[in-house]
Structure formats: C-alpha cells, structure tokens
Write an enzyme that holds these catalytic residues in place. Sequence first.
Site, PDB file in Angstrom:
ATOM      1  N   SER A   1      -2.017  14.219   2.197  1.00  0.00           N
ATOM      2  CA  SER A   1      -3.028  13.199   2.476  1.00  0.00           C
ATOM      3  C   SER A   1      -2.449  11.973   3.176  1.00  0.00           C
ATOM      4  O   SER A   1      -3.180  11.199   3.788  1.00  0.00           O
ATOM      5  CB  SER A   1      -3.735  12.771   1.183  1.00  0.00           C
TER       6      SER A   1
ATOM      7  N   LYS B   1      -1.871   6.527  -1.998  1.00  0.00           N
ATOM      8  CA  LYS B   1      -2.842   6.175  -0.960  1.00  0.00           C
ATOM      9  C   LYS B   1      -2.591   4.744  -0.479  1.00  0.00           C
ATOM     10  O   LYS B   1      -1.844   3.984  -1.098  1.00  0.00           O
ATOM     11  CB  LYS B   1      -4.277   6.271  -1.494  1.00  0.00           C
TER      12      LYS B   1
END
Length: 223
Positions: A142, A179
């Site tokens: 990601s 993230k």
Amino acid sequence: MLKLTARQEQILNLIREAIENTGFPPTRAEIASELGFRSANAAEEHLQALARKGAIEISPGTSRGIRLLDMSGNGNNGSVRFGGHQMSLPHPSIMQLSLPLIGRVAAGSPILANEHVEANYRVDPSLFSAKPDYLLKVRGLSMRDIGILDGDLLAVKKSDTAKNGQIVVARLGDEVTVKRYKKTGSLIELLPENPDFEPIRVDSGDESFALEGLAVGLLRSWH
C-alpha cells in the site's frame, strides 16, 4: 565537496526539512511544486548536480530515493568537526542501537509485547531521522510509491501524535497499518501511496483507532 549554488542550498534544506518532518525525503514533483519549477525534470537536474557535488546520494527506481551525505567530506575515520573543534567519536559498536523487530501483531496486545518480537537488530543510529524504538516488518504494497515495500523493515519512533503528511504506524481494531497521516477537524485519513488501495477514514474519537508511532527510516535486505 564542491561549493553549492544558492538554489542547490535551497533544495538541500528542503530535503533536510522533509526528512525531519516526515521521516522521508520529498519526491521530485514535491520539490518542483515547492520551488515553483515547471516540471519535475528541473528538480531532477538539481538533484543530479547535488549528487555530483557529494551532498546527496540518489537511489534509482524510487520516487523518494534521496539520502543526505556527510557534508564535511573530510573522511575523518571516527572523528567529527563540531563548533570548529575536532572530537573523537565512540567506537561504532558502542554507538549502535539494539532494536526489536516486530512481526505479526496479535489483536488487542501492545505492539512491543514480547511475543511479537522476532529478533533484535544492532543498527547504526545515523541511518534514521530520529532515534527509533523498534523495527516493524512491512506487509503489503500500500506504500509502494514512496519506496516502502513488502518485507522492508520500517524504523518506528513511539508516538501517539502526528503531523499531517507524516508516515505513521496506526492500529485499527485488530490490524496494524503503515500509512500517511492526515487530520481535518475530527476526521483522520490514513492515506496509501498506491492507487490500488483506498484511504482509510476514522473519527478521532473512535476507540478502535490508535497511533503507535512515526516512521523515521527504512531498512531493506537485498538478498
């Protein structure tokens, strides 16, 4: 090292500030936007000049593959100049940090619980933008587009607060994720760096959400 131009000094300071604030260097596009260049190619030309002058090292193939180098260029073999005086440094083995490597994290237990520690690594603290507390094994892609890949070891400094734009380790219920952090009012967004993944949005009052730490560097095995 050769003398830098005013523009090169400006770019070098921008790189340094980005690393201090987010743990990672800026992309070419971010440098171009910040300094008003028409394209990322102009930023790339300045970066190549900085590399030729020994101020940075560029890793090909990654958008943030920029590393600051020792600006003194004195090759001092264990000493450093500080305030005009030369000081001896401790032996490298004394300076090394011992960091636990965290693998899979069990639901509901602290990230540094003994059962999560797969190994301990001795690492050079100068590799990181701030002193880390542990290494976290990255799972998934990601964050691929800023060069954080599956299997990498992310150096993490424990923190329950973050600034917008910083790369964070966050807990969401039973999952721990890496993230980019963004908070607007009470809305927290955990942004991926890969268009194949969707942002994660949570309310700051959500008890299933917690910040575990800030990314301050990355280690990768090449074998």
